[in-house]
Design an enzyme around this catalytic site. Structure first.
Site, PDB file in Angstrom:
ATOM      1  N   HIS A 120      21.032  54.597 -42.344  1.00  0.00           N
ATOM      2  CA  HIS A 120      21.927  53.858 -41.774  1.00  0.00           C
ATOM      3  C   HIS A 120      23.019  53.426 -42.151  1.00  0.00           C
ATOM      4  O   HIS A 120      23.185  53.401 -43.273  1.00  0.00           O
ATOM      5  CB  HIS A 120      21.005  52.707 -40.915  1.00  0.00           C
ATOM      6  CG  HIS A 120      20.777  51.482 -42.177  1.00  0.00           C
ATOM      7  ND1 HIS A 120      20.091  51.801 -43.251  1.00  0.00           N
ATOM      8  CD2 HIS A 120      21.121  50.135 -42.132  1.00  0.00           C
ATOM      9  CE1 HIS A 120      19.797  50.703 -43.927  1.00  0.00           C
ATOM     10  NE2 HIS A 120      20.446  49.806 -43.360  1.00  0.00           N
ATOM     11  N   HIS A 129      13.452  47.568 -42.719  1.00  0.00           N
ATOM     12  CA  HIS A 129      13.380  46.207 -42.510  1.00  0.00           C
ATOM     13  C   HIS A 129      14.497  45.446 -41.374  1.00  0.00           C
ATOM     14  O   HIS A 129      14.938  44.513 -41.555  1.00  0.00           O
ATOM     15  CB  HIS A 129      13.272  45.060 -43.714  1.00  0.00           C
ATOM     16  CG  HIS A 129      14.535  45.363 -44.635  1.00  0.00           C
ATOM     17  ND1 HIS A 129      14.387  45.213 -45.946  1.00  0.00           N
ATOM     18  CD2 HIS A 129      15.838  45.700 -44.310  1.00  0.00           C
ATOM     19  CE1 HIS A 129      15.756  45.406 -46.308  1.00  0.00           C
ATOM     20  NE2 HIS A 129      16.706  45.714 -45.697  1.00  0.00           N
ATOM     21  N   GLU A 149      19.971  51.377 -49.465  1.00  0.00           N
ATOM     22  CA  GLU A 149      18.807  50.328 -49.600  1.00  0.00           C
ATOM     23  C   GLU A 149      17.475  51.245 -49.975  1.00  0.00           C
ATOM     24  O   GLU A 149      16.592  50.631 -50.637  1.00  0.00           O
ATOM     25  CB  GLU A 149      18.648  49.689 -48.164  1.00  0.00           C
ATOM     26  CG  GLU A 149      19.306  48.723 -47.772  1.00  0.00           C
ATOM     27  CD  GLU A 149      19.239  47.976 -46.524  1.00  0.00           C
ATOM     28  OE1 GLU A 149      19.906  46.940 -46.208  1.00  0.00           O
ATOM     29  OE2 GLU A 149      18.268  48.602 -45.779  1.00  0.00           O
ATOM     30  N   HIS A 164      20.068  39.360 -47.593  1.00  0.00           N
ATOM     31  CA  HIS A 164      21.267  39.868 -46.790  1.00  0.00           C
ATOM     32  C   HIS A 164      22.147  38.815 -46.841  1.00  0.00           C
ATOM     33  O   HIS A 164      22.208  38.307 -45.588  1.00  0.00           O
ATOM     34  CB  HIS A 164      21.102  40.459 -45.480  1.00  0.00           C
ATOM     35  CG  HIS A 164      20.196  41.570 -45.434  1.00  0.00           C
ATOM     36  ND1 HIS A 164      18.821  41.574 -45.793  1.00  0.00           N
ATOM     37  CD2 HIS A 164      20.286  42.851 -45.305  1.00  0.00           C
ATOM     38  CE1 HIS A 164      18.042  42.530 -45.601  1.00  0.00           C
ATOM     39  NE2 HIS A 164      19.240  43.473 -45.306  1.00  0.00           N
TER      40      HIS A 164
END
Lengths: 163, 296
Positions: free
Chosen positions: B193, B12, B240, B59
């Site tokens: 990431h 996302h 995540e 976030h």
């Protein structure tokens, strides 16, 4: 910061990484709440008009204030900032996540973008400070290649690129 | 009776949202990412779910450090897009399904999952980017969406095993809902990431591909992976990926992988997309949509 108690904090062995745990969250509450305030346009304007004055509204230590004013993103993380929050400071300055990532790694924007296009920073040589985890754990099928060192993970304070 | 028919997982990345909003999807850089989602879009257009249950993380938009719910389920009628520092994304308001959401909350809580109930919540790119990747940029999202927000910001997030079991609890809840609804569960976030600190830019394609394999074939083993391994191998923010276990736990043990896509990079991140269908036919009222397989 209190000493790592046990296995629980084994992630401190990961190089170039500040895991945002409960302790950092407590320590960085002021930084992160300051960053949250930047979600409102009027606050962004007030901050930009007089940064040092605006920061007085938040419970920041002198070190934290200094890191914010200098846009020392790694230092902010070290002092309890979290990237999803500090990115709001970056956005206030007009910078993307990728821009901030390049700054935090001490790269130029061009070098960082080129590294990403080539597949990103290799995990080889970047798993462990102690050398304990030079190889992947068994769940992953990855095989360790010859150690190509990505040494930029060593530099811990790099904020030359701030505007 | 409601029924979960498939799972859809995707990254996302906020820059994907920015590329959509700034009409850059045809730039060569972004074309590589978006072309990979064409089949997924076709698939979901054929399947036409009645409801999407979207597992995602906030976030620092709806939740700051003031309140950090480990699992929160959105029971509101709608969820407006959040201002993430650039103004809200120009995407439709997400319409919820309060009846089904409340039913899931009730069932899951009685099942031992102490979900936080959110009756007012803004949603950020974590939710809206996967909706774009699945549905494009319509004036209205084609179906109601139940957001389930998972804390992956402050360590520790819930374990992979706990996420998987939440998926199981959701599946059980759905099965006891009286209306005939066909549901797709989204898992979002990841893949590898790291966007924070001197190690930013870390990408581990081997890890990601092994994760996709495990998700299809051996999800219980995969769900046992400790957090340390995600952070070390897949980057600090690669954790995540635990959210994908909620999606997988909501599916049958045996699934059919209908599509997979993987590319590097989108901004700082590896991008993955996988679609898993339950193989077993629903007991009754299987809405014949089998032509969709040809999409791939």
């Amino acid at each position: 910061m209190a000493q790592a108690k046990s296995k629980e904090n084994e992630y401190e062995d990961i190089p170039g990484t500040f895991v945002f745990n409960a302790e950092r969250s407590r320590q960085g509450y002021g930084i992160n709440m300051f960053c949250m305030s930047l979600m409102k346009d009027e606050n962004r304007k007030a901050f930009k008009a007089n940064e040092a004055e605006y920061l007085k509204k938040f419970p920041l230590t002198p070190e934290q204030t200094d890191a914010v004013l200098k846009r020392d993103y790694n230092r902010m993380l070290e002092l309890g900032g979290n990237i999803y929050f500090t990115a709001k400071l970056g956005a206030t300055d007009g910078h993307s996540f990728r821009h901030l990532a390049a700054v935090m790694t001490g790269s130029t924007q061009e070098d960082y973008a080129a590294m990403m296009l080539k597949g990103g920073r290799s995990v080889e040589g970047n798993r462990s400070r102690s050398g304990k985890y030079d190889k992947p754990a068994k769940q992953t099928s990855a095989k360790p290649k010859a150690k190509t060192a990505a040494k930029s993970a060593k530099k811990s304070k790099s904020s030359k690129k701030r505007k | 009776m409601a029924k979960i028919i498939a799972g859809f997982a995707s990254s996302h990345v906020p820059a994907i949202g920015a590329a959509i909003d700034n009409k850059q999807t045809h730039d060569p850089y972004w074309q590589r990412v978006f072309s990979g989602f064409e089949k997924a879009k076709k698939w979901i257009a054929d399947v036409r779910p009645d409801v999407v249950i979207a597992v995602y993380n906030d976030h620092a938009s709806a939740f700051s450090v003031e309140l950090i719910p480990t699992f929160a389920i959105g029971c509101a009628a709608e969820f407006p897009p959040a201002d993430e520092g650039w103004g809200p994304r120009p995407v439709p308001v997400v319409k919820g399904h309060p009846e089904l959401a409340s039913h899931i909350a009730t069932s899951a809580i009685l099942d031992g999952f102490d979900l936080t109930i959110a009756n007012k919540m803004e949603v950020d790119h974590g939710l809206t980017v996967p909706l774009n990747l699945a549905f494009g940029s319509p004036d209205e999202w084609p179906c109601p969406v139940i957001p389930i927000a998972v804390n992956v910001v402050q360590y520790p997030p819930p374990t992979g095993r706990r996420c998987f079991d939440l998926g199981r609890a959701i599946r059980k809840a759905v099965a006891s809902y009286p209306d005939d609804l066909r549901i797709v569960v989204f898992g979002t976030g990841g893949m590898s990431h790291q966007i924070s600190g001197p190690r930013a830019g870390l990408i581990n394609s081997k890890f990601d591909k092994a994760f996709l394999d495990g998700l299809t074939k051996d999800p219980k083993k995969l769900a046992a992976m400790p957090h340390l391994e995600y952070m070390r191998e897949a980057g600090a923010e690669g954790i995540e990926l635990v959210m994908w276990h909620v999606m997988r736990g909501a599916l049958d043990d045996k699934v059919k992988e209908v599509y997979r896509f993987y590319t590097v990079p989108a901004s700082n991140t590896a991008v993955g997309n996988i679609i898993l269908e339950n193989v077993a036919k629903p007991a009754k009222k299987a809405p014949k949509k089998k032509a969709l397989r040809k999409a791939a």
